[in-house]
Design a protein around this motif. Structure first.
Motif, PDB file in Angstrom:
ATOM      1  N   ALA A 186       0.817  -1.214   0.000  1.00  0.00           N
ATOM      2  CA  ALA A 186       0.000   0.000   0.000  1.00  0.00           C
ATOM      3  C   ALA A 186       0.852   1.266   0.000  1.00  0.00           C
ATOM      4  CB  ALA A 186      -0.933   0.002   1.205  1.00  0.00           C
ATOM      5  N   LYS A 187       2.078   1.186   0.526  1.00  0.00           N
ATOM      6  CA  LYS A 187       2.971   2.337   0.593  1.00  0.00           C
ATOM      7  C   LYS A 187       4.244   2.039  -0.194  1.00  0.00           C
ATOM      8  CE  LYS A 187       5.296   5.378   3.900  1.00  0.00           C
ATOM      9  NZ  LYS A 187       5.490   5.733   5.338  1.00  0.00           N
ATOM     10  N   PRO A 188       4.778   3.004  -0.950  1.00  0.00           N
ATOM     11  CA  PRO A 188       5.976   2.758  -1.756  1.00  0.00           C
ATOM     12  C   PRO A 188       7.177   2.331  -0.901  1.00  0.00           C
ATOM     13  CG  PRO A 188       4.914   4.810  -2.415  1.00  0.00           C
ATOM     14  CD  PRO A 188       4.241   4.364  -1.156  1.00  0.00           C
ATOM     15  N   PHE A 189       8.034   1.534  -1.476  1.00  0.00           N
ATOM     16  CA  PHE A 189       9.257   1.076  -0.809  1.00  0.00           C
ATOM     17  C   PHE A 189      10.341   0.923  -1.869  1.00  0.00           C
ATOM     18  CE2 PHE A 189       6.434  -2.384  -1.901  1.00  0.00           C
ATOM     19  CZ  PHE A 189       7.243  -3.281  -2.599  1.00  0.00           C
ATOM     20  N   THR A 190      11.590   0.902  -1.422  1.00  0.00           N
ATOM     21  CA  THR A 190      12.709   0.838  -2.360  1.00  0.00           C
ATOM     22  C   THR A 190      13.429  -0.495  -2.354  1.00  0.00           C
ATOM     23  OG1 THR A 190      14.260   1.726  -0.710  1.00  0.00           O
ATOM     24  CG2 THR A 190      13.099   3.320  -2.115  1.00  0.00           C
ATOM     25  N   PHE A 191      13.268  -1.261  -1.269  1.00  0.00           N
ATOM     26  CA  PHE A 191      13.953  -2.552  -1.154  1.00  0.00           C
ATOM     27  C   PHE A 191      13.126  -3.452  -0.247  1.00  0.00           C
ATOM     28  CE2 PHE A 191      17.148  -5.679   0.059  1.00  0.00           C
ATOM     29  CZ  PHE A 191      17.891  -5.819  -1.101  1.00  0.00           C
ATOM     30  N   PHE A 192      13.148  -4.760  -0.536  1.00  0.00           N
ATOM     31  CA  PHE A 192      12.363  -5.688   0.281  1.00  0.00           C
ATOM     32  C   PHE A 192      13.146  -6.976   0.536  1.00  0.00           C
ATOM     33  CE2 PHE A 192      11.392  -6.860  -4.102  1.00  0.00           C
ATOM     34  CZ  PHE A 192      11.454  -8.249  -4.078  1.00  0.00           C
ATOM     35  N   SER A 193      12.783  -7.625   1.627  1.00  0.00           N
ATOM     36  CA  SER A 193      13.186  -9.014   1.852  1.00  0.00           C
ATOM     37  C   SER A 193      11.910  -9.829   1.892  1.00  0.00           C
ATOM     38  CB  SER A 193      13.972  -9.175   3.170  1.00  0.00           C
ATOM     39  OG  SER A 193      13.147  -8.917   4.293  1.00  0.00           O
ATOM     40  N   ASN A 194      11.982 -11.055   1.414  1.00  0.00           N
ATOM     41  CA  ASN A 194      10.801 -11.931   1.408  1.00  0.00           C
ATOM     42  C   ASN A 194      11.188 -13.323   1.874  1.00  0.00           C
ATOM     43  OD1 ASN A 194       8.220 -13.126   0.766  1.00  0.00           O
ATOM     44  ND2 ASN A 194       9.191 -13.941  -1.071  1.00  0.00           N
ATOM     45  N   TRP A 195      10.507 -13.792   2.928  1.00  0.00           N
ATOM     46  CA  TRP A 195      10.707 -15.163   3.412  1.00  0.00           C
ATOM     47  C   TRP A 195       9.344 -15.773   3.709  1.00  0.00           C
ATOM     48  CZ3 TRP A 195      14.624 -16.813   7.812  1.00  0.00           C
ATOM     49  CH2 TRP A 195      15.048 -18.139   7.559  1.00  0.00           C
ATOM     50  N   LEU A 196       8.477 -15.755   2.701  1.00  0.00           N
ATOM     51  CA  LEU A 196       7.177 -16.408   2.815  1.00  0.00           C
ATOM     52  C   LEU A 196       7.250 -17.820   2.247  1.00  0.00           C
ATOM     53  CD1 LEU A 196       4.513 -13.712   1.827  1.00  0.00           C
ATOM     54  CD2 LEU A 196       4.610 -14.977   3.980  1.00  0.00           C
ATOM     55  N   GLY A 197       6.395 -18.697   2.748  1.00  0.00           N
ATOM     56  CA  GLY A 197       6.305 -20.056   2.221  1.00  0.00           C
ATOM     57  C   GLY A 197       6.672 -21.140   3.206  1.00  0.00           C
ATOM     58  N   ASN A 198       7.338 -20.775   4.301  1.00  0.00           N
ATOM     59  CA  ASN A 198       7.719 -21.788   5.299  1.00  0.00           C
ATOM     60  C   ASN A 198       6.511 -22.560   5.811  1.00  0.00           C
ATOM     61  OD1 ASN A 198       9.579 -19.394   5.342  1.00  0.00           O
ATOM     62  ND2 ASN A 198      10.826 -20.791   6.532  1.00  0.00           N
ATOM     63  N   ASN A 199       5.459 -21.807   6.154  1.00  0.00           N
ATOM     64  CA  ASN A 199       4.293 -22.451   6.767  1.00  0.00           C
ATOM     65  C   ASN A 199       3.492 -23.309   5.797  1.00  0.00           C
ATOM     66  OD1 ASN A 199       4.724 -21.448   9.370  1.00  0.00           O
ATOM     67  ND2 ASN A 199       3.770 -19.496   8.843  1.00  0.00           N
ATOM     68  N   ASP A 200       3.723 -23.142   4.506  1.00  0.00           N
ATOM     69  CA  ASP A 200       3.031 -23.974   3.526  1.00  0.00           C
ATOM     70  C   ASP A 200       3.493 -25.429   3.617  1.00  0.00           C
ATOM     71  OD1 ASP A 200       1.532 -22.024   1.320  1.00  0.00           O
ATOM     72  OD2 ASP A 200       3.161 -21.069   2.419  1.00  0.00           O
ATOM     73  N   ALA A 201       4.636 -25.645   4.251  1.00  0.00           N
ATOM     74  CA  ALA A 201       5.118 -27.007   4.520  1.00  0.00           C
ATOM     75  C   ALA A 201       5.193 -27.278   6.015  1.00  0.00           C
ATOM     76  CB  ALA A 201       6.491 -27.220   3.891  1.00  0.00           C
ATOM     77  N   LEU A 202       5.628 -26.276   6.773  1.00  0.00           N
ATOM     78  CA  LEU A 202       5.891 -26.474   8.198  1.00  0.00           C
ATOM     79  C   LEU A 202       4.632 -26.784   8.999  1.00  0.00           C
ATOM     80  CD1 LEU A 202       8.185 -26.356  10.326  1.00  0.00           C
ATOM     81  CD2 LEU A 202       7.563 -23.968  10.702  1.00  0.00           C
ATOM     82  N   ALA A 203       3.518 -26.137   8.657  1.00  0.00           N
ATOM     83  CA  ALA A 203       2.283 -26.375   9.408  1.00  0.00           C
ATOM     84  C   ALA A 203       1.855 -27.830   9.308  1.00  0.00           C
ATOM     85  CB  ALA A 203       1.175 -25.450   8.914  1.00  0.00           C
ATOM     86  N   TYR A 204       2.027 -28.412   8.137  1.00  0.00           N
ATOM     87  CA  TYR A 204       1.732 -29.835   7.949  1.00  0.00           C
ATOM     88  C   TYR A 204       2.695 -30.688   8.770  1.00  0.00           C
ATOM     89  CZ  TYR A 204       1.769 -34.391   5.519  1.00  0.00           C
ATOM     90  OH  TYR A 204       1.741 -35.739   5.214  1.00  0.00           O
ATOM     91  N   ALA A 205       3.970 -30.351   8.702  1.00  0.00           N
ATOM     92  CA  ALA A 205       4.988 -31.159   9.372  1.00  0.00           C
ATOM     93  C   ALA A 205       4.851 -31.121  10.888  1.00  0.00           C
ATOM     94  CB  ALA A 205       6.377 -30.690   8.954  1.00  0.00           C
ATOM     95  N   THR A 206       4.683 -29.945  11.465  1.00  0.00           N
ATOM     96  CA  THR A 206       4.624 -29.843  12.921  1.00  0.00           C
ATOM     97  C   THR A 206       3.348 -30.440  13.494  1.00  0.00           C
ATOM     98  OG1 THR A 206       3.771 -27.581  12.711  1.00  0.00           O
ATOM     99  CG2 THR A 206       6.147 -27.839  13.085  1.00  0.00           C
ATOM    100  N   SER A 207       2.336 -30.636  12.644  1.00  0.00           N
ATOM    101  CA  SER A 207       1.110 -31.296  13.106  1.00  0.00           C
ATOM    102  C   SER A 207       1.206 -32.806  12.933  1.00  0.00           C
ATOM    103  CB  SER A 207      -0.105 -30.772  12.324  1.00  0.00           C
ATOM    104  OG  SER A 207      -0.088 -31.243  10.985  1.00  0.00           O
ATOM    105  N   GLY A 208       2.398 -33.295  12.586  1.00  0.00           N
ATOM    106  CA  GLY A 208       2.565 -34.719  12.354  1.00  0.00           C
ATOM    107  C   GLY A 208       1.821 -35.196  11.127  1.00  0.00           C
ATOM    108  N   GLY A 209       1.547 -34.263  10.212  1.00  0.00           N
ATOM    109  CA  GLY A 209       0.793 -34.602   9.010  1.00  0.00           C
ATOM    110  C   GLY A 209      -0.683 -34.806   9.272  1.00  0.00           C
ATOM    111  N   ALA A 210      -1.109 -34.500  10.498  1.00  0.00           N
ATOM    112  CA  ALA A 210      -2.488 -34.805  10.881  1.00  0.00           C
ATOM    113  C   ALA A 210      -3.390 -33.580  10.954  1.00  0.00           C
ATOM    114  CB  ALA A 210      -2.507 -35.502  12.243  1.00  0.00           C
ATOM    115  N   GLY A 211      -2.805 -32.383  11.123  1.00  0.00           N
ATOM    116  CA  GLY A 211      -3.627 -31.205  11.377  1.00  0.00           C
ATOM    117  C   GLY A 211      -3.591 -30.154  10.298  1.00  0.00           C
TER     118      GLY A 211
END
Length: 439
Positions: A186-211
């Motif tokens: 929503a607001k202009p910026f000049t530089f970014f870091s991005n570390w999205l996507g961990n939970n797309d695998a981690l949430a499955y793993a930490t739930s033992g594949g069950a949750g």
């Protein structure tokens, strides 16, 4: 005379060496081809500074983006504002603290429950209870939201389902309709870091594949492309990180099948194995004997092993028969590990290919953390590894990092930036950041 001449030659030679003493030129800080005047950080709990099982003020202050921004000040970086909890509510969501060790050396932790920033619990029909936190208003540079997946970035109602995101929005749940992707751009910026996507695998793993479920790789790739295209459309440059291998973190490497079995066999040598309910294929599960390839989660209550369980075949000990296997939620079995690793590999392929196409810097967190698990790390004279508590890198939840761990990650991001953009951002002093707090 000959001796005198020889002596004079030696003196002259020494003077010459002193005169020719090499100069050590330390390169001056430089922004290179990047502009760090408004740096924003996009990501999940790791970006927010989550640690010890919670988000709290001290963790926020030591987030890796905050450390990066501090180092960027010498190369034209601007103010980096985080949505900090207030001093009066410094313990935020609550977190774990180390209170001591048992007689066998096992760590004892306790939740911190005072000075929290919880303002209520909201039941959401069909979803569950959402914990709401004290609202934050004002500028934001750190957009880290614990729990968010890449899968969620375009979902308009998400601000009603995640209390950490809801606290950043002006509206109260359930009235929010701002997708995360729109919010961060929503607001202009000049530089970014991005570390999205961990939970797309981690949430499955930490739930033992069950949750939870793994995000479909094709969906992940499409959303990642959308995210990077949106972040770069105004000309901003940036750095992205790959997703770590779940098997490299203490959450899956501390409570092991071998250690539990050895403990049981001390009391009952006749026991030959632990039983788990393991994935066979699809959604079909069946009991079998556990192996070292099956990962037991850090939060598994080992005291359950051997406890009597009522079954159609009589009362049997928990975890020690095929009729009383360890519950799915406590074990990421070998087949589930393979599914998770395959998903992470596909996700990382999308992340790196999209980043390369846009000319972005890449921090390969997957390889970096996997290498630490195998070989450890020595930095600033400090030895670190992936062991729970003693390793110094991971916090008490076994997933997120200590301040020292976040400083190390910040430096890896900075190295990637310097390499890509010809900048010279100074590295953080890792020794200035601490590890686990001991009682």
């Amino acid at each position: 005379m000959k001796t005198l001449k020889h002596f004079i030659y030696i003196i002259v030679g020494l003077v010459g060496l002193v005169a020719c003493k090499p100069e050590i030129n330390t390169p001056k800080p430089s922004h290179g081809t990047a502009n760090f005047s408004r740096f924003i950080a996009v990501g999940n709990s790791l970006t927010a500074g989550y640690a010890d099982g919670g988000l709290y003020l001290q963790g926020q202050l030591n987030s890796y983006p905050a450390i990066m921004a501090k180092q960027m000040l010498s190369v034209g970086g601007g103010t980096f504002t985080q949505p900090l909890f207030s001093t009066a509510q410094a313990n935020g969501s609550g977190y774990l603290q180390l209170t001591g060790f048992s007689s066998t050396g096992s760590p004892i932790t306790a939740p911190v429950t005072s000075n929290l920033a919880i303002r209520g619990i909201l039941p959401v029909p069909g979803f569950g209870n959402v914990t709401l936190y004290s609202k934050y208003s004002g500028d934001i540079n750190n957009y880290g939201v614990p729990g968010i997946k890449l899968l969620n970035i375009t979902y308009a109602p998400y601000g009603n389902l995640n209390g950490f995101y809801e606290r950043l929005l002006p509206g109260d749940s359930p009235t929010n309709t701002t997708p995360y992707l729109a919010f961060i751009t929503a607001k202009p910026f000049t530089f970014f870091s991005n570390w999205l996507g961990n939970n797309d695998a981690l949430a499955y793993a930490t739930s033992g594949g069950a949750g939870d479920v793994l995000t479909d790789p094709a969906t992940f790739a499409a959303l990642n492309t959308l995210l990077i295209n949106t972040l770069t459309q105004g000309g901003a440059k940036g750095v992205v990180a790959t997703i770590p291998d779940v098997t490299s973190i203490p959450y899956f490497n501390t409570v092991t099948e071998g250690a539990i079995l050895a403990g049981v066999q001390k009391a009952n040598p006749s026991v030959t194995g632990l039983y788990i309910n393991a994935l066979v294929s699809g959604t079909n599960y069946a009991p079998r004997v556990a192996t070292p390839a099956d990962l037991i989660v850090l939060t598994f209550p080992t005291s359950k092993i051997g406890q009597p369980v009522s079954t159609p075949y009589g009362t049997l000990p928990y975890g020690l028969t095929p009729y009383t296997p360890i519950d799915n939620q406590y074990v990421l079995d070998a087949n589930e590990v393979t599914l998770t690793e395959n998903a992470v590999t596909a996700f990382n392929s999308s992340i790196t290919s999209t980043a390369n196409a846009k000319g972005l810097a890449v921090f390969d967190a997957y390889t970096f953390l996997k290498n630490i698990k195998s070989n450890g790390l020595v930095t600033n004279g400090i030895s670190l590894n992936s062991n729970y508590i003693s390793g110094g890198l991971f916090s008490l939840d076994g997933v997120h990092l200590t301040p020292r761990g976040y400083a190390i990650v910040a430096n890896e991001f900075i190295k990637a930036i310097n390499s890509k953009y010809g900048s010279n951002i100074p590295l953080a002093d890792v020794a200035a950041y601490g590890g686990i707090k001991f009682p």
